[in-house]
Design a protein around this motif. Structure first.
Motif, PDB file in Angstrom:
ATOM      1  N   CYS A   1      35.609  36.210  39.133  1.00  0.00           N
ATOM      2  CA  CYS A   1      34.535  36.456  38.163  1.00  0.00           C
ATOM      3  C   CYS A   1      33.637  37.599  38.634  1.00  0.00           C
ATOM      4  N   ALA A   2      33.414  37.686  39.928  1.00  0.00           N
ATOM      5  CA  ALA A   2      32.536  38.731  40.484  1.00  0.00           C
ATOM      6  C   ALA A   2      33.090  40.134  40.233  1.00  0.00           C
TER       7      ALA A   2
ATOM      8  N   ALA B   1      31.616  42.999  35.526  1.00  0.00           N
ATOM      9  CA  ALA B   1      30.188  43.343  35.575  1.00  0.00           C
ATOM     10  C   ALA B   1      29.323  42.602  34.555  1.00  0.00           C
TER      11      ALA B   1
ATOM     12  N   GLN C   1      27.151  39.943  32.524  1.00  0.00           N
ATOM     13  CA  GLN C   1      26.177  38.971  33.024  1.00  0.00           C
ATOM     14  C   GLN C   1      26.766  37.564  33.138  1.00  0.00           C
TER      15      GLN C   1
ATOM     16  N   SER D   1      29.919  36.636  33.602  1.00  0.00           N
ATOM     17  CA  SER D   1      30.849  36.564  34.735  1.00  0.00           C
ATOM     18  C   SER D   1      30.099  36.535  36.060  1.00  0.00           C
ATOM     19  N   GLN D   2      29.042  37.309  36.155  1.00  0.00           N
ATOM     20  CA  GLN D   2      28.250  37.343  37.385  1.00  0.00           C
ATOM     21  C   GLN D   2      27.559  35.993  37.630  1.00  0.00           C
ATOM     22  N   LYS D   3      27.041  35.388  36.576  1.00  0.00           N
ATOM     23  CA  LYS D   3      26.415  34.067  36.698  1.00  0.00           C
ATOM     24  C   LYS D   3      27.452  33.029  37.114  1.00  0.00           C
TER      25      LYS D   3
ATOM     26  N   HIS E   1      28.340  33.367  40.789  1.00  0.00           N
ATOM     27  CA  HIS E   1      27.291  32.796  41.638  1.00  0.00           C
ATOM     28  C   HIS E   1      27.426  31.267  41.724  1.00  0.00           C
TER      29      HIS E   1
END
Length: 112
Positions: free
Chosen positions: A85-86, A89, A91, A93-95, A98
């Protein structure tokens, strides 16, 4: 014993949060993603991650002898999902990355 006194409650909550995020992410990608053809691996890992989190939460809740073993596997799958997921880019996928990586860290610590 009430729910908040049960052993592993924090880990169970972390694993369940990861499961929910992965399920949300699958739906989000299928409904809104224009580059779905580039996200086949991400979708597969999201499914795997959600499923292992479901199983892990159940093992923790029933204090299974295999809780540590399943948490170790959960850590590996959550880490792979988080790393995938990282790579994207957006939002969401970034969440998701994390949350998955946090779950991996917590499961790994428990499994040790």
């Amino acid at each position: 014993m009430n729910l908040h006194q049960m052993p592993h409650t924090n880990l169970t909550n972390t694993v369940q949060d990861c499961e929910v995020m992965c399920e949300h992410m699958i739906t989000h990608l299928l409904m809104h993603c224009q580059d779905l053809h580039l996200r086949h691996r991400q979708l597969q890992l999201l499914r795997d991650c959600a499923d292992i989190c479901t199983v892990t939460a159940k093992y923790l809740a029933r204090h299974s002898t295999y809780s540590k073993s399943i948490a170790g596997l959960c850590a590996s799958i959550c880490e792979a999902c988080g790393n995938e997921c990282a790579r994207f880019a957006d939002q969401e996928s970034q969440k998701c990355a994390h949350i998955c990586l946090h779950c991996a860290m917590e499961c790994r610590a428990f499994a040790m």
